[in-house]
Write a protein that holds these residues in place. Structure first.
Motif, PDB file in Angstrom:
ATOM      1  N   THR A  12     -13.730 -20.764   1.268  1.00 12.04           N
ATOM      2  CA  THR A  12     -13.574 -21.420   2.560  1.00 12.04           C
ATOM      3  C   THR A  12     -13.282 -22.898   2.337  1.00 12.04           C
ATOM      4  O   THR A  12     -13.935 -23.548   1.527  1.00 12.04           O
ATOM      5  N   VAL A  13     -12.273 -23.408   3.048  1.00  9.50           N
ATOM      6  CA  VAL A  13     -11.888 -24.811   2.933  1.00  9.50           C
ATOM      7  C   VAL A  13     -12.020 -25.448   4.316  1.00  9.50           C
ATOM      8  O   VAL A  13     -11.578 -24.879   5.317  1.00  9.50           O
ATOM      9  N   THR A  14     -12.624 -26.627   4.374  1.00  9.00           N
ATOM     10  CA  THR A  14     -12.752 -27.355   5.635  1.00  9.00           C
ATOM     11  C   THR A  14     -11.525 -28.236   5.839  1.00  9.00           C
ATOM     12  O   THR A  14     -11.095 -28.937   4.925  1.00  9.00           O
ATOM     13  N   VAL A  15     -10.955 -28.177   7.037  1.00  7.83           N
ATOM     14  CA  VAL A  15      -9.786 -28.991   7.374  1.00  7.83           C
ATOM     15  C   VAL A  15     -10.231 -30.113   8.311  1.00  7.83           C
ATOM     16  O   VAL A  15     -10.528 -29.870   9.477  1.00  7.83           O
ATOM     17  N   PRO A  16     -10.282 -31.350   7.814  1.00  7.58           N
ATOM     18  CA  PRO A  16     -10.699 -32.473   8.668  1.00  7.58           C
ATOM     19  C   PRO A  16      -9.663 -32.760   9.749  1.00  7.58           C
ATOM     20  O   PRO A  16      -8.503 -32.351   9.634  1.00  7.58           O
ATOM     21  N   GLU A  17     -10.069 -33.482  10.772  1.00 11.58           N
ATOM     22  CA  GLU A  17      -9.162 -33.799  11.886  1.00 11.58           C
ATOM     23  C   GLU A  17      -7.904 -34.534  11.438  1.00 11.58           C
ATOM     24  O   GLU A  17      -6.851 -34.392  12.039  1.00 11.58           O
ATOM     25  N   ASP A  18      -8.016 -35.350  10.403  1.00 11.05           N
ATOM     26  CA  ASP A  18      -6.870 -36.172  10.000  1.00 11.05           C
ATOM     27  C   ASP A  18      -6.061 -35.576   8.845  1.00 11.05           C
ATOM     28  O   ASP A  18      -5.230 -36.264   8.259  1.00 11.05           O
ATOM     29  N   ARG A  19      -6.305 -34.306   8.538  1.00 11.17           N
ATOM     30  CA  ARG A  19      -5.553 -33.648   7.467  1.00 11.17           C
ATOM     31  C   ARG A  19      -4.966 -32.350   7.998  1.00 11.17           C
ATOM     32  O   ARG A  19      -5.551 -31.703   8.872  1.00 11.17           O
ATOM     33  N   SER A  20      -3.814 -31.965   7.446  1.00 11.29           N
ATOM     34  CA  SER A  20      -3.253 -30.662   7.804  1.00 11.29           C
ATOM     35  C   SER A  20      -3.938 -29.581   6.964  1.00 11.29           C
ATOM     36  O   SER A  20      -4.607 -29.891   5.971  1.00 11.29           O
ATOM     37  N   ILE A  21      -3.737 -28.330   7.352  1.00 10.24           N
ATOM     38  CA  ILE A  21      -4.262 -27.233   6.524  1.00 10.24           C
ATOM     39  C   ILE A  21      -3.670 -27.345   5.121  1.00 10.24           C
ATOM     40  O   ILE A  21      -4.378 -27.226   4.119  1.00 10.24           O
ATOM     41  N   LEU A  22      -2.363 -27.598   5.071  1.00 11.33           N
ATOM     42  CA  LEU A  22      -1.680 -27.738   3.782  1.00 11.33           C
ATOM     43  C   LEU A  22      -2.328 -28.828   2.923  1.00 11.33           C
ATOM     44  O   LEU A  22      -2.600 -28.623   1.731  1.00 11.33           O
ATOM     45  N   GLU A  23      -2.574 -29.968   3.504  1.00  9.30           N
ATOM     46  CA  GLU A  23      -3.192 -31.072   2.751  1.00  9.30           C
ATOM     47  C   GLU A  23      -4.611 -30.725   2.316  1.00  9.30           C
ATOM     48  O   GLU A  23      -5.019 -31.040   1.192  1.00  9.30           O
ATOM     49  N   ALA A  24      -5.355 -30.078   3.202  1.00  6.87           N
ATOM     50  CA  ALA A  24      -6.736 -29.720   2.857  1.00  6.87           C
ATOM     51  C   ALA A  24      -6.762 -28.719   1.705  1.00  6.87           C
ATOM     52  O   ALA A  24      -7.623 -28.789   0.828  1.00  6.87           O
ATOM     53  N   LEU A  25      -5.788 -27.801   1.693  1.00  8.07           N
ATOM     54  CA  LEU A  25      -5.717 -26.840   0.582  1.00  8.07           C
ATOM     55  C   LEU A  25      -5.400 -27.561  -0.715  1.00  8.07           C
ATOM     56  O   LEU A  25      -5.992 -27.299  -1.754  1.00  8.07           O
ATOM     57  N   ARG A  26      -4.465 -28.502  -0.648  1.00  9.49           N
ATOM     58  CA  ARG A  26      -4.119 -29.261  -1.862  1.00  9.49           C
ATOM     59  C   ARG A  26      -5.291 -30.114  -2.320  1.00  9.49           C
ATOM     60  O   ARG A  26      -5.567 -30.214  -3.520  1.00  9.49           O
ATOM     61  N   ASP A  27      -5.975 -30.721  -1.368  1.00 11.70           N
ATOM     62  CA  ASP A  27      -7.139 -31.552  -1.710  1.00 11.70           C
ATOM     63  C   ASP A  27      -8.178 -30.743  -2.481  1.00 11.70           C
ATOM     64  O   ASP A  27      -8.915 -31.285  -3.299  1.00 11.70           O
ATOM     65  N   SER A  28      -8.245 -29.448  -2.176  1.00 16.34           N
ATOM     66  CA  SER A  28      -9.256 -28.627  -2.839  1.00 16.34           C
ATOM     67  C   SER A  28      -8.676 -27.871  -4.034  1.00 16.34           C
ATOM     68  O   SER A  28      -9.274 -26.913  -4.510  1.00 16.34           O
ATOM     69  N   GLY A  29      -7.493 -28.286  -4.486  1.00 14.32           N
ATOM     70  CA  GLY A  29      -6.969 -27.775  -5.743  1.00 14.32           C
ATOM     71  C   GLY A  29      -6.076 -26.553  -5.652  1.00 14.32           C
ATOM     72  O   GLY A  29      -5.760 -25.944  -6.665  1.00 14.32           O
ATOM     73  N   HIS A  30      -5.629 -26.193  -4.452  1.00 13.20           N
ATOM     74  CA  HIS A  30      -4.757 -25.038  -4.297  1.00 13.20           C
ATOM     75  C   HIS A  30      -3.302 -25.469  -4.312  1.00 13.20           C
ATOM     76  O   HIS A  30      -2.938 -26.480  -3.733  1.00 13.20           O
ATOM     77  N   LYS A  31      -2.502 -24.651  -4.946  1.00  9.01           N
ATOM     78  CA  LYS A  31      -1.060 -24.912  -4.963  1.00  9.01           C
ATOM     79  C   LYS A  31      -0.447 -24.263  -3.731  1.00  9.01           C
ATOM     80  O   LYS A  31      -0.637 -23.080  -3.498  1.00  9.01           O
ATOM     81  N   THR A  32       0.280 -25.036  -2.969  1.00 11.22           N
ATOM     82  CA  THR A  32       0.925 -24.488  -1.779  1.00 11.22           C
ATOM     83  C   THR A  32       2.357 -25.003  -1.715  1.00 11.22           C
ATOM     84  O   THR A  32       2.607 -26.159  -2.047  1.00 11.22           O
ATOM     85  N   VAL A  33       3.265 -24.150  -1.310  1.00 15.53           N
ATOM     86  CA  VAL A  33       4.658 -24.575  -1.229  1.00 15.53           C
ATOM     87  C   VAL A  33       4.950 -25.166   0.148  1.00 15.53           C
ATOM     88  O   VAL A  33       4.457 -24.699   1.161  1.00 15.53           O
ATOM     89  N   SER A  34       5.754 -26.206   0.153  1.00 17.06           N
ATOM     90  CA  SER A  34       6.153 -26.832   1.410  1.00 17.06           C
ATOM     91  C   SER A  34       7.453 -27.567   1.181  1.00 17.06           C
ATOM     92  O   SER A  34       7.885 -27.776   0.051  1.00 17.06           O
ATOM     93  N   SER A  35       8.065 -27.986   2.268  1.00 15.44           N
ATOM     94  CA  SER A  35       9.275 -28.789   2.165  1.00 15.44           C
ATOM     95  C   SER A  35       9.243 -29.888   3.214  1.00 15.44           C
ATOM     96  O   SER A  35       8.937 -31.035   2.921  1.00 15.44           O
TER      97      SER A  35
END
Ligand code: FES
Length: 85
Positions: A12-35
């Motif tokens: 489970t990853v917490t998504v703060p108000e000032d971060r996107s889901i994508l950013e929160a996943l990256r902050d917690s060490g997950h690789k996610t694709v985006s453009s």
């Protein structure tokens, strides 16, 4: 803030108000694709297993909105989202 659960790991990853889901996943060490990271390209399309999404993208058609979420811009309306990640 709200939480996203990653179905494949059970994490489970917490998504703060000032971060996107994508950013929160990256902050917690997950690789996610985006453009574009602005909800227009479709690259970050992720399968939504459960939860109420607050869709903020310009990509998904209405009939896809129960099943997919663009994690660069969209959020949860309440509670937790379970993603197929
Ligand atoms: Fe382009 Fe999310 S990265 S829609």
């Amino acid at each position: 803030a709200f939480e996203v659960e990653l179905a494949k790991s059970g994490e489970t990853v917490t998504v703060p108000e000032d971060r996107s889901i994508l950013e929160a996943l990256r902050d917690s060490g997950h690789k996610t694709v985006s453009s574009c990271e602005s909800g227009t390209c479709g690259t970050c399309k992720t399968r939504l297993i459960s939860g109420d999404a607050d869709h903020r993208d310009m990509v998904l058609m209405d009939e896809e909105k129960g099943e997919y979420i663009m994690i660069c811009v969209s959020r949860a309306t309440s509670g937790k989202l379970v993603l197929d990640l």
